[in-house]
Write an enzyme that holds these catalytic residues in place. Structure first.
Site, short mmCIF file in Angstrom:
data_model
loop_
_atom_site.label_atom_id
_atom_site.label_comp_id
_atom_site.label_asym_id
_atom_site.label_seq_id
_atom_site.Cartn_x
_atom_site.Cartn_y
_atom_site.Cartn_z
N HIS A 173 41.67 0.68 4.11
CA HIS A 173 40.54 0.46 3.27
C HIS A 173 39.23 1.34 3.79
CE1 HIS A 173 38.41 -0.29 -0.52
NE2 HIS A 173 39.51 -1.65 -0.73
N ARG A 174 39.31 1.44 5.24
CA ARG A 174 38.31 2.41 5.98
C ARG A 174 38.10 3.66 5.62
NH1 ARG A 174 39.96 0.73 12.05
NH2 ARG A 174 42.15 1.60 11.12
#
Length: 439
Positions: A410-411
């Site tokens: 999700h980064r």
């Protein structure tokens, strides 16, 4: 003048610091040639054969099969420049008279000489080769004390029996000729250990049960998966897709190829779909430099695919998958799969992946939440393709349905990007003609 040269476990590259002895390829007393493989070891990356840079007579081995050694530990010693011709084997051993050795390290990593047939020196020949006065032998790189010598065991069955029961053969006195350890000696020691009173259990005692060492390939996989879960904030999305047209396209491609031509696999088609999707969503072909707090988007797609082997889970890598055709990807997957099955994958073939495809449908399951192959940013999981009820063109029909799961870091992106990637993959599965737009 004969020299006794020590050969140590070489640096195997890829940051590897240790290896486990799987199988010795020579015995004490064998004549070896320069660059002849002498031992097969398993690292955290792959199985490799290690060649000896010296030629001569093997005088000692260090470490039983199953022993884990650090890089730089002694493997064996070789008497170089010995008069082995007196053993009746001819002058072939003259190739071992070079003191400097070949300088090569691993088979497949610069060693060009073909393997040489192993020859055993008769006892009188070995005596002539190595039983010389101490003052007349120049010992190069002596084995550090205390250094364990070879165990007097001939039968590999005896070694295996001892290893299965955690028995140290060096503590046994053999009842055979010249102290040779026999199967009866090992079985007697196992019985004695079983009959010994168990130590009192305490609150701090370790849990009882069978213990399996996490080392080699399995240990490396465990470390990578644990690191992935510690460092990567992952999320998973999934979708069901109608794979009927994909299966029909595969059948048509294989039918047009003719008899004897390599068949296009479902995995190869899915791999080609992934490369097309990554071209549209390059955020998922990246990694995170945590120290610099930067996302590194990678220009090439090196596509890994999960393969289950007897030694554990491995992920061979198809290099430059973005520049390959479906047939080329399929051929490389087939080659790497066979190498994984035989344990002959090189460290270079198991590293450097940028995105992983995991077809767990071969195990008969529909879905999962894959763990990202650190330090990559995403993994696509594919379940089994099975007939299911499906609304097709407004009517209920039986279609070939597959579940697709995408786990992503999700980064590197948000859910919109991940969902767009997965939706494009599903659209290509349902309508393979979409791939023609990216050809």
């Amino acid at each position: 003048m004969p020299q006794v040269l020590e050969f140590r476990l070489p640096d195997l590259g890829e940051g590897l610091t240790e290896a486990e002895i799987v199988r010795w390829l020579v015995e004490v007393g064998d004549v070896v040639a320069i660059d002849q493989p002498v031992v097969e070891v398993e690292t955290a990356k792959a199985m490799v054969e290690v060649p000896c840079p010296y030629g001569g007579v093997v005088t000692a081995r260090f470490g039983d099969e199953g022993t884990e050694l650090p890089v730089g530990a002694p493997l064996l010693t070789v008497a170089v420049g010995s008069p082995v011709g007196s053993a009746g084997d001819g002058a072939d051993a003259d190739s071992g008279a070079e003191d400097s050795g070949s300088g090569n390290v691993l088979v497949g990593y610069g060693t060009g000489a073909p393997p040489v047939r192993r020859r055993r020196v008769r006892p009188e020949g070995l005596k002539a080769a190595v039983a010389v006065p101490v003052a007349s032998v120049e010992v190069v790189a002596p084995v550090p004390e205390p250094a364990p010598g070879p165990v007097a065991v001939v039968s590999p069955l005896v070694r295996r029996l001892a290893r299965q029961h955690g028995l140290d053969l060096r503590g046994l006195a053999g009842s055979g000729p010249d102290g040779l350890i026999l199967r009866a000696d090992v079985e007697s020691a196992i019985r004695s250990a079983a009959e010994a009173p168990a130590p009192e259990a305490t609150a701090s005692s370790a849990p009882a049960g069978e213990r399996v060492a996490l080392r080699g390939v399995r240990g490396a996989v465990a470390d990578k998966l644990a690191r992935s879960r510690r460092e990567i904030p992952d999320a998973t999305c999934w979708v069901d897709a109608d794979a009927t047209e994909l299966m029909a396209a595969r059948a048509a491609m294989n039918g047009a190829a003719g008899a004897g031509a390599p068949k296009v696999s479902v995995l190869a088609l899915l791999a080609r779909i992934c490369t097309a999707a990554l071209a549209r969503y390059p955020e998922l072909n990246s990694t995170v430099d945590q120290e610099a707090r930067e996302i590194v988007r990678l220009p090439q797609v090196h596509l890994g695919f999960a393969a289950q082997t007897d030694r554990g889970l491995v992920v061979p890598v198809v290099r430059d998958a973005h520049a390959r055709t479906t047939e080329s990807i399929g051929a490389e997957i087939a080659r790497l799969t066979e190498a994984a099955r035989t344990g002959s994958l090189t460290p270079a073939e198991l590293t450097g992946g940028t995105f992983t495809l995991n077809n767990y449908g071969v195990f008969g399951v529909d879905g999962s939440t894959p763990i990202i192959n650190h330090p990559e940013a995403a993994m696509l999981g594919v379940g089994r393709i099975v007939p299911k009820p499906w609304v097709y063109e407004g009517e209920l029909a039986v279609r070939q349905v597959v579940q697709l799961s995408l786990t992503f870091d999700h980064r590197v992106c948000d859910g919109g990007t991940a969902g767009g990637f997965l939706r494009y993959v599903a659209d290509c599965v349902e309508r393979p003609v979409l791939l023609l737009r990216s050809v």
